[in-house]
Design a protein around this motif. Structure first.
Motif, PDB file in Angstrom:
ATOM      1  N   LEU A 152       0.810  -1.223   0.000  1.00 35.89           N
ATOM      2  CA  LEU A 152       0.000   0.000   0.000  1.00 35.89           C
ATOM      3  C   LEU A 152       0.842   1.272   0.000  1.00 35.89           C
ATOM      4  CD1 LEU A 152      -2.656  -1.152   2.618  1.00 35.89           C
ATOM      5  CD2 LEU A 152      -3.023  -0.857   0.156  1.00 35.89           C
ATOM      6  N   ARG A 153       2.151   1.141  -0.141  1.00 38.29           N
ATOM      7  CA  ARG A 153       3.005   2.329  -0.147  1.00 38.29           C
ATOM      8  C   ARG A 153       2.720   3.218  -1.350  1.00 38.29           C
ATOM      9  NH1 ARG A 153       7.609   2.674   2.864  1.00 38.29           N
ATOM     10  NH2 ARG A 153       8.826   3.537   1.151  1.00 38.29           N
ATOM     11  N   ARG A 154       2.423   2.589  -2.482  1.00 35.09           N
ATOM     12  CA  ARG A 154       2.104   3.350  -3.692  1.00 35.09           C
ATOM     13  C   ARG A 154       0.897   2.721  -4.381  1.00 35.09           C
ATOM     14  NH1 ARG A 154       7.799   3.576  -6.732  1.00 35.09           N
ATOM     15  NH2 ARG A 154       7.870   1.437  -5.947  1.00 35.09           N
ATOM     16  N   PRO A 155      -0.305   2.822  -3.787  1.00 32.99           N
ATOM     17  CA  PRO A 155      -1.485   2.190  -4.384  1.00 32.99           C
ATOM     18  C   PRO A 155      -1.833   2.826  -5.731  1.00 32.99           C
ATOM     19  CG  PRO A 155      -2.124   3.651  -2.599  1.00 32.99           C
ATOM     20  CD  PRO A 155      -0.624   3.578  -2.557  1.00 32.99           C
ATOM     21  N   LEU A 156      -2.364   2.007  -6.627  1.00 32.09           N
ATOM     22  CA  LEU A 156      -2.724   2.484  -7.959  1.00 32.09           C
ATOM     23  C   LEU A 156      -4.113   3.086  -8.001  1.00 32.09           C
ATOM     24  CD1 LEU A 156      -1.358  -0.471 -10.139  1.00 32.09           C
ATOM     25  CD2 LEU A 156      -0.225   1.660  -9.526  1.00 32.09           C
ATOM     26  N   PHE A 157      -4.870   2.952  -6.909  1.00 32.85           N
ATOM     27  CA  PHE A 157      -6.251   3.418  -6.880  1.00 32.85           C
ATOM     28  C   PHE A 157      -6.494   4.226  -5.612  1.00 32.85           C
ATOM     29  CE2 PHE A 157      -5.929  -0.621  -9.078  1.00 32.85           C
ATOM     30  CZ  PHE A 157      -6.571  -0.373 -10.285  1.00 32.85           C
ATOM     31  N   PRO A 158      -7.444   5.161  -5.633  1.00 32.12           N
ATOM     32  CA  PRO A 158      -7.764   5.925  -4.416  1.00 32.12           C
ATOM     33  C   PRO A 158      -8.308   5.007  -3.326  1.00 32.12           C
ATOM     34  CG  PRO A 158      -8.685   6.977  -6.385  1.00 32.12           C
ATOM     35  CD  PRO A 158      -8.216   5.624  -6.808  1.00 32.12           C
ATOM     36  N   LEU A 159      -7.712   5.078  -2.144  1.00 30.96           N
ATOM     37  CA  LEU A 159      -8.115   4.218  -1.041  1.00 30.96           C
ATOM     38  C   LEU A 159      -7.995   4.974   0.271  1.00 30.96           C
ATOM     39  CD1 LEU A 159      -6.081   0.998  -1.977  1.00 30.96           C
ATOM     40  CD2 LEU A 159      -8.554   1.256  -2.201  1.00 30.96           C
ATOM     41  N   ALA A 160      -8.810   4.587   1.224  1.00 32.76           N
ATOM     42  CA  ALA A 160      -8.606   4.996   2.617  1.00 32.76           C
ATOM     43  C   ALA A 160      -7.986   3.811   3.335  1.00 32.76           C
ATOM     44  CB  ALA A 160      -9.932   5.379   3.257  1.00 32.76           C
TER      45      ALA A 160
END
Length: 307
Positions: free
Chosen positions: A244-252
């Motif tokens: 999750l350091r560089r996720p490809l999608f918007p996330l909380a």
């Protein structure tokens, strides 16, 4: 010095096909068939049932598989050590890794390693199945591997990093800005499960720590597919911090009430037989992780599962 017949036997056993084994080892299919026939003649055993569509280990083949793996790994280790003694400035380290470590760690570690050891080559083996990853190290196909369960294959390992397991939500979820994801929500909200590759057991540890069973709505086999589905509002999921350091999608992203983590180690078959190049890679990796992450262990946290 390495035994081509053993290499062929192990490749066919893994692939279930003479053709696939030939492609893996760079031989012709006829060459693989010749090597297997020669080994069967030498041992006086039929190692494979030849069937339309593939080959399968016989009962005798299954009996000798682990012995051949061990002998083959020792012979490769001997060949590597002899090569090092002849020329200590050259070598090859085959590194097994799951996806997140391959993406987030390996490029930086490889750069640091090659700066110090420019004449030692690195080969990255991307293997997301944890059992296959540690088995590759056990058999000698990988010289070392990033692992979350080295003890399952009785490997020697050094702990590198404690990686939290985190809850991921759509960015517009009502709990997106909460401090923690409530335990009751872990059981109630629709869950997108990461399936296969021994990964569910990692994520299930978080549910076990919180004493609930997930409400599984979807099961998928890709970290990034999970992220895409969560971002689209189809449910929540649990993923390691590293991916999750560089996720490809918007996330909380937020922790659960009862936090949980996995320990990432770097495993070798044995400290005693590891090549000088492999030990150099381990040292550079340990130093790189310590420089880029808060210390997760003391210098003495090195395990030797094989006594």
């Amino acid at each position: 010095m390495a035994n081509q017949r053993y290499d062929a036997f192990l490749a066919v056993a893994r692939a279930g096909s003479f053709k696939a084994a030939a492609e893996e080892l760079g031989y012709t299919q006829a060459g693989i068939s010749y090597l297997i026939n020669a080994l069967e003649k030498e041992l006086g055993l039929t190692l494979f049932d030849r069937e339309y569509g593939g080959v399968h280990l016989t009962a005798d083949g299954r009996e000798v598989l682990s012995l051949v793996q061990a002998i083959n790994a020792d012979e490769h280790a001997l060949a590597t050590r002899v090569h090092e003694l002849a020329n200590r400035e050259w070598g090859l380290v085959r590194v097994g890794s799951f996806t997140s470590a391959a993406i987030e760690w390996f490029p930086g570690i490889a750069s640091a390693f090659l700066e110090q050891y420019p004449n030692i080559d690195l080969k990255l083996l991307c293997i997301d199945d944890e059992a296959e990853l540690t088995a590759a190290t056990r058999s000698g196909r990988a010289d070392c591997a990033f692992s979350v369960a080295p003890e399952q294959q009785a490997l020697d390992a050094i702990q590198l990093h404690t990686d939290p397991l985190l809850v991921v939500l759509p960015p517009d979820h009502p709990l997106a800005h909460a401090k923690v994801f409530p335990t009751e929500a872990l059981a109630r909200e629709p869950y997108i499960q990461l399936q296969g590759n021994a990964r569910p057991s990692e994520m299930e540890a978080l549910f076990e720590a919180n004493g609930v069973e997930p409400n599984v709505r979807f099961t998928v086999d890709s970290d990034y597919a999970v992220m895409a589905m969560v971002s689209a509002g189809l449910g929540f999921s649990v993923l390691p911090s590293l991916i999750l350091r560089r996720p490809l999608f918007p996330l909380a992203v937020l922790p659960a009430e009862q936090e949980c983590a996995r320990t990432i180690s770097l495993a070798v078959r044995s400290w005693d037989t590891a090549s000088a190049a492999t030990r150099a890679f381990v040292e550079v990796t340990e130093r790189w992780v310590a420089e880029h992450y808060a210390p997760a262990r003391t210098p003495a946290a090195r395990t030797a599962s094989r006594q």
